[in-house]
Design a protein around this motif. Sequence first.
Motif, PDB file in Angstrom:
ATOM      1  N   MET A  23       0.828  -1.210   0.000  1.00 49.43           N
ATOM      2  CA  MET A  23       0.000   0.000   0.000  1.00 49.43           C
ATOM      3  C   MET A  23       0.853   1.247   0.000  1.00 49.43           C
ATOM      4  SD  MET A  23      -2.902   1.123   2.803  1.00 49.43           S
ATOM      5  CE  MET A  23      -1.707   1.190   4.133  1.00 49.43           C
ATOM      6  N   VAL A  24       1.843   1.249   0.846  1.00 50.28           N
ATOM      7  CA  VAL A  24       2.705   2.417   0.928  1.00 50.28           C
ATOM      8  C   VAL A  24       4.152   1.997   0.701  1.00 50.28           C
ATOM      9  CG1 VAL A  24       1.198   3.783   2.404  1.00 50.28           C
ATOM     10  CG2 VAL A  24       2.706   2.085   3.436  1.00 50.28           C
ATOM     11  N   SER A  25       4.350   0.954  -0.077  1.00 52.41           N
ATOM     12  CA  SER A  25       5.700   0.417  -0.259  1.00 52.41           C
ATOM     13  C   SER A  25       6.620   1.433  -0.916  1.00 52.41           C
ATOM     14  CB  SER A  25       5.657  -0.854  -1.099  1.00 52.41           C
ATOM     15  OG  SER A  25       5.079  -0.585  -2.363  1.00 52.41           O
ATOM     16  N   HIS A  26       6.042   2.413  -1.673  1.00 50.28           N
ATOM     17  CA  HIS A  26       6.897   3.391  -2.327  1.00 50.28           C
ATOM     18  C   HIS A  26       7.476   4.387  -1.337  1.00 50.28           C
ATOM     19  CE1 HIS A  26       3.003   5.307  -1.894  1.00 50.28           C
ATOM     20  NE2 HIS A  26       3.625   6.476  -1.994  1.00 50.28           N
ATOM     21  N   LEU A  27       7.012   4.371  -0.084  1.00 45.77           N
ATOM     22  CA  LEU A  27       7.480   5.340   0.903  1.00 45.77           C
ATOM     23  C   LEU A  27       8.716   4.859   1.666  1.00 45.77           C
ATOM     24  CD1 LEU A  27       4.070   6.534   2.387  1.00 45.77           C
ATOM     25  CD2 LEU A  27       5.491   7.690   0.687  1.00 45.77           C
ATOM     26  N   PHE A  28       9.106   3.601   1.518  1.00 45.14           N
ATOM     27  CA  PHE A  28      10.300   3.109   2.234  1.00 45.14           C
ATOM     28  C   PHE A  28      11.103   2.190   1.331  1.00 45.14           C
ATOM     29  CE2 PHE A  28       6.858   0.163   3.116  1.00 45.14           C
ATOM     30  CZ  PHE A  28       7.432  -1.057   2.928  1.00 45.14           C
TER      31      PHE A  28
ATOM     32  N   VAL B 203      10.695   4.448   7.237  1.00 38.75           N
ATOM     33  CA  VAL B 203       9.405   5.086   6.960  1.00 38.75           C
ATOM     34  C   VAL B 203       9.448   6.501   7.539  1.00 38.75           C
ATOM     35  CG1 VAL B 203       8.365   4.193   9.085  1.00 38.75           C
ATOM     36  CG2 VAL B 203       6.886   4.880   7.187  1.00 38.75           C
ATOM     37  N   SER B 204       8.824   7.453   6.847  1.00 36.22           N
ATOM     38  CA  SER B 204       8.818   8.827   7.354  1.00 36.22           C
ATOM     39  C   SER B 204       7.902   8.930   8.553  1.00 36.22           C
ATOM     40  CB  SER B 204       8.356   9.790   6.255  1.00 36.22           C
ATOM     41  OG  SER B 204       6.984   9.549   5.965  1.00 36.22           O
TER      42      SER B 204
ATOM     43  N   TRP C 162       2.127   0.027  10.764  1.00 31.72           N
ATOM     44  CA  TRP C 162       3.548  -0.034  11.092  1.00 31.72           C
ATOM     45  C   TRP C 162       3.813  -0.766  12.420  1.00 31.72           C
ATOM     46  CZ3 TRP C 162       6.319   0.217   7.159  1.00 31.72           C
ATOM     47  CH2 TRP C 162       6.043   1.080   6.109  1.00 31.72           C
ATOM     48  N   GLN C 163       2.863  -0.685  13.322  1.00 35.07           N
ATOM     49  CA  GLN C 163       3.012  -1.450  14.566  1.00 35.07           C
ATOM     50  C   GLN C 163       3.031  -2.950  14.271  1.00 35.07           C
ATOM     51  OE1 GLN C 163      -0.213   0.068  17.006  1.00 35.07           O
ATOM     52  NE2 GLN C 163       1.220   1.266  18.256  1.00 35.07           N
ATOM     53  N   ASN C 164       2.139  -3.356  13.373  1.00 34.24           N
ATOM     54  CA  ASN C 164       2.126  -4.772  12.989  1.00 34.24           C
ATOM     55  C   ASN C 164       3.404  -5.167  12.256  1.00 34.24           C
ATOM     56  OD1 ASN C 164      -0.413  -5.262  14.110  1.00 34.24           O
ATOM     57  ND2 ASN C 164      -1.480  -4.662  12.226  1.00 34.24           N
ATOM     58  N   GLU C 165       3.892  -4.256  11.383  1.00 35.83           N
ATOM     59  CA  GLU C 165       5.134  -4.538  10.670  1.00 35.83           C
ATOM     60  C   GLU C 165       6.314  -4.664  11.627  1.00 35.83           C
ATOM     61  OE1 GLU C 165       6.134  -4.952   7.227  1.00 35.83           O
ATOM     62  OE2 GLU C 165       4.046  -5.608   7.355  1.00 35.83           O
ATOM     63  N   ALA C 166       6.294  -3.849  12.684  1.00 35.84           N
ATOM     64  CA  ALA C 166       7.383  -3.858  13.657  1.00 35.84           C
ATOM     65  C   ALA C 166       7.475  -5.190  14.401  1.00 35.84           C
ATOM     66  CB  ALA C 166       7.222  -2.708  14.642  1.00 35.84           C
ATOM     67  N   LEU C 167       6.361  -5.916  14.433  1.00 35.04           N
ATOM     68  CA  LEU C 167       6.407  -7.245  15.057  1.00 35.04           C
ATOM     69  C   LEU C 167       7.209  -8.230  14.217  1.00 35.04           C
ATOM     70  CD1 LEU C 167       2.680  -7.523  16.270  1.00 35.04           C
ATOM     71  CD2 LEU C 167       4.708  -6.991  17.645  1.00 35.04           C
ATOM     72  N   ARG C 168       7.310  -7.961  12.903  1.00 34.73           N
ATOM     73  CA  ARG C 168       8.044  -8.851  11.998  1.00 34.73           C
ATOM     74  C   ARG C 168       9.500  -8.428  11.844  1.00 34.73           C
ATOM     75  NH1 ARG C 168       7.167  -9.499   7.045  1.00 34.73           N
ATOM     76  NH2 ARG C 168       6.255  -7.486   6.532  1.00 34.73           N
ATOM     77  N   ARG C 169       9.731  -7.126  11.784  1.00 35.72           N
ATOM     78  CA  ARG C 169      11.087  -6.614  11.623  1.00 35.72           C
ATOM     79  C   ARG C 169      11.121  -5.174  12.124  1.00 35.72           C
ATOM     80  NH1 ARG C 169      11.391  -6.185   5.017  1.00 35.72           N
ATOM     81  NH2 ARG C 169       9.310  -5.308   4.680  1.00 35.72           N
ATOM     82  N   PRO C 170      12.284  -4.681  12.525  1.00 39.14           N
ATOM     83  CA  PRO C 170      12.380  -3.311  13.063  1.00 39.14           C
ATOM     84  C   PRO C 170      12.021  -2.262  12.014  1.00 39.14           C
ATOM     85  CG  PRO C 170      14.311  -4.608  13.654  1.00 39.14           C
ATOM     86  CD  PRO C 170      13.549  -5.415  12.643  1.00 39.14           C
TER      87      PRO C 170
ATOM     88  N   ILE D  34      12.131   5.063  11.808  1.00 35.10           N
ATOM     89  CA  ILE D  34      11.258   6.231  11.593  1.00 35.10           C
ATOM     90  C   ILE D  34      12.154   7.447  11.349  1.00 35.10           C
ATOM     91  CG2 ILE D  34       9.429   7.652  12.584  1.00 35.10           C
ATOM     92  CD1 ILE D  34       8.777   5.252  14.419  1.00 35.10           C
ATOM     93  N   THR D  35      11.962   8.099  10.188  1.00 34.81           N
ATOM     94  CA  THR D  35      12.818   9.227   9.814  1.00 34.81           C
ATOM     95  C   THR D  35      12.077  10.552   9.952  1.00 34.81           C
ATOM     96  OG1 THR D  35      12.165   9.113   7.489  1.00 34.81           O
ATOM     97  CG2 THR D  35      14.039   7.744   8.182  1.00 34.81           C
ATOM     98  N   HIS D  36      12.868  11.604  10.113  1.00 38.23           N
ATOM     99  CA  HIS D  36      12.327  12.971  10.157  1.00 38.23           C
ATOM    100  C   HIS D  36      13.212  13.830   9.263  1.00 38.23           C
ATOM    101  CE1 HIS D  36      10.242  16.448  11.704  1.00 38.23           C
ATOM    102  NE2 HIS D  36      11.397  17.019  12.045  1.00 38.23           N
TER     103      HIS D  36
END
Length: 314
Positions: free
Chosen positions: A1-6, A21-22, A33-41, A44-46
Amino acid sequence: MVSHLFEEVESGEAVPNRVSVSSADFIRNIGYWQNEALRRPISITHHGRERLILAAPDAFSAGANTEDAASGLAKLRADVAAVQDNLGDGYMSFDAQLQVRHTNSVAEAFVGMSREDLQGTSIVNALPQPLASVLSDRVQRVMRTRQSECFDVGAPGDRHLTVTVFPVSVGAAALIRNITELHALRQRLEDGEAVQKAVRLHSRVAAIKLDARARVDEVDETFTNWTGFAANDLVGHRVIDLVATGQRREAAEVIERALRDGVGRSVNVVLLSKRGDELEGALALAPILTDFTAHGAYALFIRSTHSGASQQAA
């Protein structure tokens, strides 16, 4: 869905396989992203710079465990190295090409080469013959069978070695022990047993073993037959009590000097049997020494021909 963002980034040492990810996208899709974090770190960028990392608790625990494991492995390696260098035996390990992988200080002193010079050297070039050829054959067999083997072999300088070869994770290893002194002791023991057998076969020689106070510790069958005393009757009693009264002082002095000075002595004596018969002969004593101190003596009573003829005539 947002794969182009990272995008995938190279694995970090502390937190591997993380994705970026921004912060704006993270806020908009926090649940995802919380669910993704369960699979891999998740990194988060600024403004394009990494600011935070979101990861499951297990990821941090795994990192801590990895550090603990690395620390434990380093300590284990240090302990193994300390054990190898403080072994009384020489230690050598070999790879599948029969080249030296590891050694300890004992092995290095034995072959007269440094650790650096030994590493990568073949067995036949590192060790003297015939040890090199025998060990090379045994190492190959142990690698093939994964069963330990032990053998004895001679070495230059009249040395004698016992070698134990055993499998390790990569190749095989050997423990080399110098048994030259033990080999010499075995030879002396064999020589002593042969002498004792010869004494038993001689019709005019009887053996007596004395303790440090010149008391009878052991006697052979010939001596008991001559004197008429059973072995149990003599053990624990002074050998001087068997000597004729007129000769006891001289015999006692000879026995005392032998035990005190650690030097063999002999004296002509007359022994008294249980029946009162006189047995003429010579008593030869050799002290049994430990660290140059006598803790007993081995004595031979050599009966004279005249004594035997007198008794037979009687």
